[in-house]
Motif scaffolding. Structure first.
Motif, PDB file in Angstrom:
ATOM      1  N   PHE A  31       0.869  -1.181   0.000  1.00 62.04           N
ATOM      2  CA  PHE A  31       0.000   0.000   0.000  1.00 62.04           C
ATOM      3  C   PHE A  31       0.903   1.227   0.000  1.00 62.04           C
ATOM      4  O   PHE A  31       1.747   1.383   0.889  1.00 62.04           O
ATOM      5  N   ILE A  32       0.754   2.091  -1.016  1.00 62.10           N
ATOM      6  CA  ILE A  32       1.674   3.218  -1.163  1.00 62.10           C
ATOM      7  C   ILE A  32       0.928   4.534  -1.319  1.00 62.10           C
ATOM      8  O   ILE A  32      -0.258   4.568  -1.647  1.00 62.10           O
ATOM      9  N   HIS A  77      -4.438  10.516  -2.865  1.00 57.20           N
ATOM     10  CA  HIS A  77      -4.443   9.357  -3.750  1.00 57.20           C
ATOM     11  C   HIS A  77      -3.466   8.303  -3.254  1.00 57.20           C
ATOM     12  O   HIS A  77      -2.314   8.604  -2.918  1.00 57.20           O
ATOM     13  N   PHE A  78      -3.950   7.065  -3.230  1.00 59.01           N
ATOM     14  CA  PHE A  78      -3.143   5.938  -2.791  1.00 59.01           C
ATOM     15  C   PHE A  78      -3.197   4.848  -3.860  1.00 59.01           C
ATOM     16  O   PHE A  78      -3.948   4.950  -4.836  1.00 59.01           O
ATOM     17  N   ALA A  79      -2.397   3.814  -3.671  1.00 58.70           N
ATOM     18  CA  ALA A  79      -2.361   2.742  -4.664  1.00 58.70           C
ATOM     19  C   ALA A  79      -1.904   1.443  -4.014  1.00 58.70           C
ATOM     20  O   ALA A  79      -1.295   1.442  -2.937  1.00 58.70           O
ATOM     21  N   LEU A  80      -2.221   0.338  -4.689  1.00 52.50           N
ATOM     22  CA  LEU A  80      -1.702  -0.976  -4.339  1.00 52.50           C
ATOM     23  C   LEU A  80      -0.666  -1.374  -5.385  1.00 52.50           C
ATOM     24  O   LEU A  80      -0.870  -1.146  -6.581  1.00 52.50           O
ATOM     25  N   VAL A  81       0.429  -1.972  -4.946  1.00 55.69           N
ATOM     26  CA  VAL A  81       1.470  -2.438  -5.869  1.00 55.69           C
ATOM     27  C   VAL A  81       1.546  -3.948  -5.776  1.00 55.69           C
ATOM     28  O   VAL A  81       1.732  -4.508  -4.689  1.00 55.69           O
ATOM     29  N   SER A 117       3.013  -7.910  -7.028  1.00 52.03           N
ATOM     30  CA  SER A 117       4.353  -8.500  -7.027  1.00 52.03           C
ATOM     31  C   SER A 117       5.098  -8.293  -8.336  1.00 52.03           C
ATOM     32  O   SER A 117       6.318  -8.453  -8.394  1.00 52.03           O
ATOM     33  N   ALA A 118       4.383  -7.935  -9.412  1.00 50.90           N
ATOM     34  CA  ALA A 118       5.030  -7.656 -10.699  1.00 50.90           C
ATOM     35  C   ALA A 118       5.391  -6.180 -10.839  1.00 50.90           C
ATOM     36  O   ALA A 118       5.935  -5.775 -11.870  1.00 50.90           O
ATOM     37  N   GLY A 119       5.072  -5.395  -9.814  1.00 50.86           N
ATOM     38  CA  GLY A 119       5.403  -3.972  -9.841  1.00 50.86           C
ATOM     39  C   GLY A 119       4.340  -3.092 -10.457  1.00 50.86           C
ATOM     40  O   GLY A 119       4.534  -1.874 -10.573  1.00 50.86           O
ATOM     41  N   GLU A 120       3.199  -3.666 -10.870  1.00 51.66           N
ATOM     42  CA  GLU A 120       2.121  -2.843 -11.410  1.00 51.66           C
ATOM     43  C   GLU A 120       1.464  -2.045 -10.276  1.00 51.66           C
ATOM     44  O   GLU A 120       1.151  -2.594  -9.217  1.00 51.66           O
ATOM     45  N   VAL A 121       1.248  -0.761 -10.531  1.00 53.96           N
ATOM     46  CA  VAL A 121       0.683   0.142  -9.525  1.00 53.96           C
ATOM     47  C   VAL A 121      -0.808   0.318  -9.806  1.00 53.96           C
ATOM     48  O   VAL A 121      -1.200   0.872 -10.832  1.00 53.96           O
ATOM     49  N   HIS A 122      -1.629  -0.152  -8.896  1.00 60.67           N
ATOM     50  CA  HIS A 122      -3.083  -0.111  -9.060  1.00 60.67           C
ATOM     51  C   HIS A 122      -3.646   1.054  -8.240  1.00 60.67           C
ATOM     52  O   HIS A 122      -3.811   0.950  -7.018  1.00 60.67           O
ATOM     53  N   SER A 123      -3.935   2.144  -8.920  1.00 61.66           N
ATOM     54  CA  SER A 123      -4.450   3.332  -8.240  1.00 61.66           C
ATOM     55  C   SER A 123      -5.762   3.025  -7.533  1.00 61.66           C
ATOM     56  O   SER A 123      -6.592   2.258  -8.028  1.00 61.66           O
ATOM     57  N   ILE A 124      -5.946   3.641  -6.368  1.00 59.33           N
ATOM     58  CA  ILE A 124      -7.201   3.541  -5.619  1.00 59.33           C
ATOM     59  C   ILE A 124      -7.878   4.908  -5.660  1.00 59.33           C
ATOM     60  O   ILE A 124      -7.250   5.930  -5.369  1.00 59.33           O
ATOM     61  N   ARG A 125      -9.141   4.932  -6.036  1.00 58.93           N
ATOM     62  CA  ARG A 125      -9.913   6.165  -6.021  1.00 58.93           C
ATOM     63  C   ARG A 125     -11.158   5.951  -5.168  1.00 58.93           C
ATOM     64  O   ARG A 125     -11.795   4.902  -5.231  1.00 58.93           O
ATOM     65  N   VAL A 126     -11.501   6.961  -4.388  1.00 58.28           N
ATOM     66  CA  VAL A 126     -12.646   6.882  -3.483  1.00 58.28           C
ATOM     67  C   VAL A 126     -13.732   7.822  -3.983  1.00 58.28           C
ATOM     68  O   VAL A 126     -13.471   9.007  -4.215  1.00 58.28           O
ATOM     69  N   ASP A 127     -14.940   7.294  -4.167  1.00 57.85           N
ATOM     70  CA  ASP A 127     -16.022   8.150  -4.654  1.00 57.85           C
ATOM     71  C   ASP A 127     -16.803   8.747  -3.486  1.00 57.85           C
ATOM     72  O   ASP A 127     -16.488   8.507  -2.311  1.00 57.85           O
ATOM     73  N   GLN A 128     -17.829   9.535  -3.806  1.00 53.64           N
ATOM     74  CA  GLN A 128     -18.586  10.241  -2.776  1.00 53.64           C
ATOM     75  C   GLN A 128     -19.397   9.306  -1.895  1.00 53.64           C
ATOM     76  O   GLN A 128     -19.853   9.699  -0.815  1.00 53.64           O
ATOM     77  N   PHE A 129     -19.568   8.048  -2.326  1.00 51.15           N
ATOM     78  CA  PHE A 129     -20.288   7.057  -1.532  1.00 51.15           C
ATOM     79  C   PHE A 129     -19.316   6.196  -0.717  1.00 51.15           C
ATOM     80  O   PHE A 129     -19.720   5.245  -0.070  1.00 51.15           O
ATOM     81  N   ASN A 130     -18.026   6.528  -0.824  1.00 50.81           N
ATOM     82  CA  ASN A 130     -16.928   5.848  -0.129  1.00 50.81           C
ATOM     83  C   ASN A 130     -16.646   4.445  -0.657  1.00 50.81           C
ATOM     84  O   ASN A 130     -15.993   3.638   0.024  1.00 50.81           O
TER      85      ASN A 130
END
Length: 641
Positions: free
Chosen positions: A208-209, A540-544, A546-559
């Motif tokens: 988590f980054i 803004h946060f992201a999950l990385v 094991s292959a190094g791909e960065v999966h952005s996390i976005r939070v909407d108004q409903f959480n």
């Protein structure tokens, strides 16, 4: 409530005939299982029943007073429609007690062919609103497998308002994503979870980054790997909830496992029904049950929102890892290029497709118009720190578009609980002159249909995989459907060319691999406090992986948390293959107005046959993620035949 043995149903899973008999011997009131094709468990050839076994199973169950439901709950591709029809006729002959269905095409065919098969709506339909249930009831569907995201109180409210019979998962492996709204496996591996082939990217290890700085905030662990559902200690609450069918997950489990789980729940349920006031769970039984668990256990959403404690962070009790992280293919990788080179272009529309853009702000809408878009989608989910569209902003967008000869279509969120649908009904009463509504599911479709005369457009969250489903949507008054993001080019082409309904294809942008109501930032941001530090959700946060791909996390108004693929979809080099579609869409919700203007301008040029190369090189420098080819890296989304 007058409690009897018939007040509730204990529904057991079976993957083989031996397990099916073991479940009945253990006390199941009903069993659900699948044939060799068309179901959500097709990983192993030695599981599921052939036609002769299915026929024998129906007879065996009915002779013992047990019901048998057959799963027909995966998405069906175009080439599977003829064998599907044959299979439906066979099921009509052997008369199971119900078929469990996800794909709207199956519902449509059962009605169209005049078959007498009771239909239960699969959990994969993502049914979690009164509006959606009422729609299904009008179709003659008799039971809904409600979303795993719903609490007892929500299910009770849904049942009381609609009178629908409800089925609820009480034990076993659960998905962290909203039911039917995870496409991670389908896009990454060409093996769709919606088609029975999930390779479970939710059970990978992730870091988590900080999405801006790249700082590691929580190191590697299995951050999306839910523990197993278990309601054995909550039998009184379960029965008093009014849920009728208690569903155990586990169609890939051996007979002895299913027998143990079913018999334990059977004894507890019967004990409560005989003496509710004196009921208590035998702690010796519980201790044995607990010690033989596979994963650790959780009550998930039954009573409250899940927490970090509901995640199997260590991975130590994970029985099997189906896959590991992989580098997502580039937009111009060799394999993708070869596939497109071998394919002929879509042949459907004689005119240029509309260029549509989904945006998250009024400024972004202006940018899309300046770039040459024909249609703009506004509203719906908006990702923090941006604010949702106000009524005044929506009115301004409509006026702006009118002056530019551009259509404005109201967007709706992919997940629509009753609270949002109530808000949508209020918005429709404002009589804003939208050119239509992009509906995300049966709940929003039904509500808009009953509360306005606005044209309906079906979003990709309907998981359209075949032309029969679009035929069904057309019968409901839908004007255009959007192709699933899990289909290969050949499959998309087949749907577009066979569909009676104009079809839109997402051709570029930020696409979510999954949506979850698990608050990942609350779980993993150090010392997060929703009262003292709520502004953290604006970062803004992201999950990385094991292959190094960065999966952005976005939070909407409903959480809700939206988890993106590591790369944005980009089909720019292959636009000429898609020109026959009715519309080509840019998913620009996570783009700044500057990027929206640039990417829209480029695709406008590509559709018009103009040179875009210089602008494209500039675009690659300013977008938040690299470009990938998504599922188009595969010749097909692997089917179930």
């Amino acid at each position: 409530m007058n409690l009897t043995r018939d007040s509730v149903e204990l529904l057991a899973p079976a993957g083989t005939f031996e397990t099916f008999k073991a479940a009945i011997d253990a006390g199941a009131d009903a069993v659900y299982l699948g044939g060799k094709h068309f179901n959500m468990r097709v990983h192993k050839n030695d599981f599921n029943l052939d036609d002769d076994e299915l026929k024998a199973a129906v007879t065996y169950a009915h002779e013992r007073g047990v019901k048998l439901d057959i799963t027909l709950n995966n998405l069906i591709s175009v080439e599977e429609i003829p064998p599907l029809e044959k299979y439906l006729y066979f099921l009509n002959e052997i008369q199971p007690d119900a078929v469990i269905v996800q794909d709207l095409a199956v519902v449509h065919l059962i009605k169209k062919l005049g078959l007498k098969l009771p239909i239960h709506a699969s959990v994969m339909m993502n049914i979690n609103s009164i509006s959606a249930v009422e729609f299904l009831k009008n179709l003659g569907i008799t039971r809904v497998v409600v979303g795993r995201e719903l609490s007892f109180s929500e299910v009770k409210y849904l049942r009381e308002k609609t009178g629908i019979e409800t089925e609820y998962f009480i034990h076993g492996d659960m998905c962290v994503a909203e039911s039917g709204q995870c496409i991670h496996s389908g896009v990454t591996f060409g093996q769709s979870g919606n088609r029975g082939r999930c390779l479970k990217p939710c059970r990978w290890a992730y870091k988590f980054i900080d999405g801006t700085t790249g700082e590691i905030l929580d190191d590697t662990s299995y951050k999306l790997a839910l523990n197993d559902m278990c309601l054995l200690r909550n039998i009184p609450e379960l029965i008093q909830s009014g849920i009728y069918s208690f569903k155990i997950e586990g169609r890939m489990r051996p007979p002895e496992f299913v027998s143990r789980i079913v018999s334990t729940y059977r004894r507890a349920i019967d004990s409560y029904i005989v003496d509710p006031t004196g009921y208590s769970l035998d702690e010796n039984i519980w201790q044995d049950f607990f010690e033989k668990r596979v994963r650790d256990l959780t009550t998930l959403c039954s009573f409250q929102k899940p927490t970090k404690k509901d995640i199997g962070l260590s991975g130590k009790r994970e029985p099997r890892f189906f896959s590991e992280g992989v580098v997502e293919p580039s937009f111009d990788d060799t394999k993708t290029a070869e596939i497109f080179k071998a394919e002929t272009a879509i042949k459907k529309s004689a005119v240029k497709p509309e260029l549509t853009v989904r945006v998250s702000s009024l400024d972004a809408a202006k940018a899309a118009i300046s770039g040459g878009a024909n249609t703009i989608y506004v509203g719906g989910e908006v990702f923090k720190p941006l604010k949702p569209f106000t009524v005044d902003e929506l009115k301004s967008a409509v006026e702006l578009a009118k002056n530019s000869n551009v259509k404005i279509i109201l967007n709706t969120p992919r997940v629509t609980r009753d609270n949002y649908l109530n808000e949508l009904a209020e918005l429709l009463r404002k009589k804003i002159n939208f050119d239509g509504v992009l509906v995300s599911n049966l709940g929003s479709l039904n509500l808009v249909k009953n509360n306005s005369n606005l044209p309906l457009y079906a979003d990709h969250s309907f998981n359209i995989f075949n032309h029969v489903a679009t035929e069904f949507l057309q019968s409901l008054g839908v004007k255009r459907a959007t192709a699933s993001l899990e289909m290969s080019f050949a499959q998309v082409k087949s749907v577009v060319e066979n569909s009676p309904l104009p079809t839109e294809i997402i051709i570029h942008g930020s696409t979510e691999s999954m949506i979850t109501e698990h608050n990942l930032i609350k779980f993993y941001y150090p010392n997060f406090n929703e009262f003292a530090t709520p502004k953290i959700l604006n970062k803004h946060f992201a999950l990385v992986d094991s292959a190094g791909e960065v999966h952005s996390i976005r939070v909407d108004q409903f959480n809700y948390n939206h988890i993106y693929f590591g790369k944005d979809l980009c089909l720019l080099p292959y636009v000429e293959k898609f020109i026959g579609a009715a519309a080509l869409r840019i998913e620009a919700q996570d783009y700044s107005p500057e990027i929206v203007a640039q990417v829209t301008k480029i695709y406008r040029a590509a559709i018009d046959g103009k040179d875009f190369s210089a602008d494209f090189e500039e675009l690659k420098k300013i977008t938040p993620r690299k470009f990938g080819s998504g599922v188009y890296h595969f010749k097909e989304s692997k089917n179930s035949i």
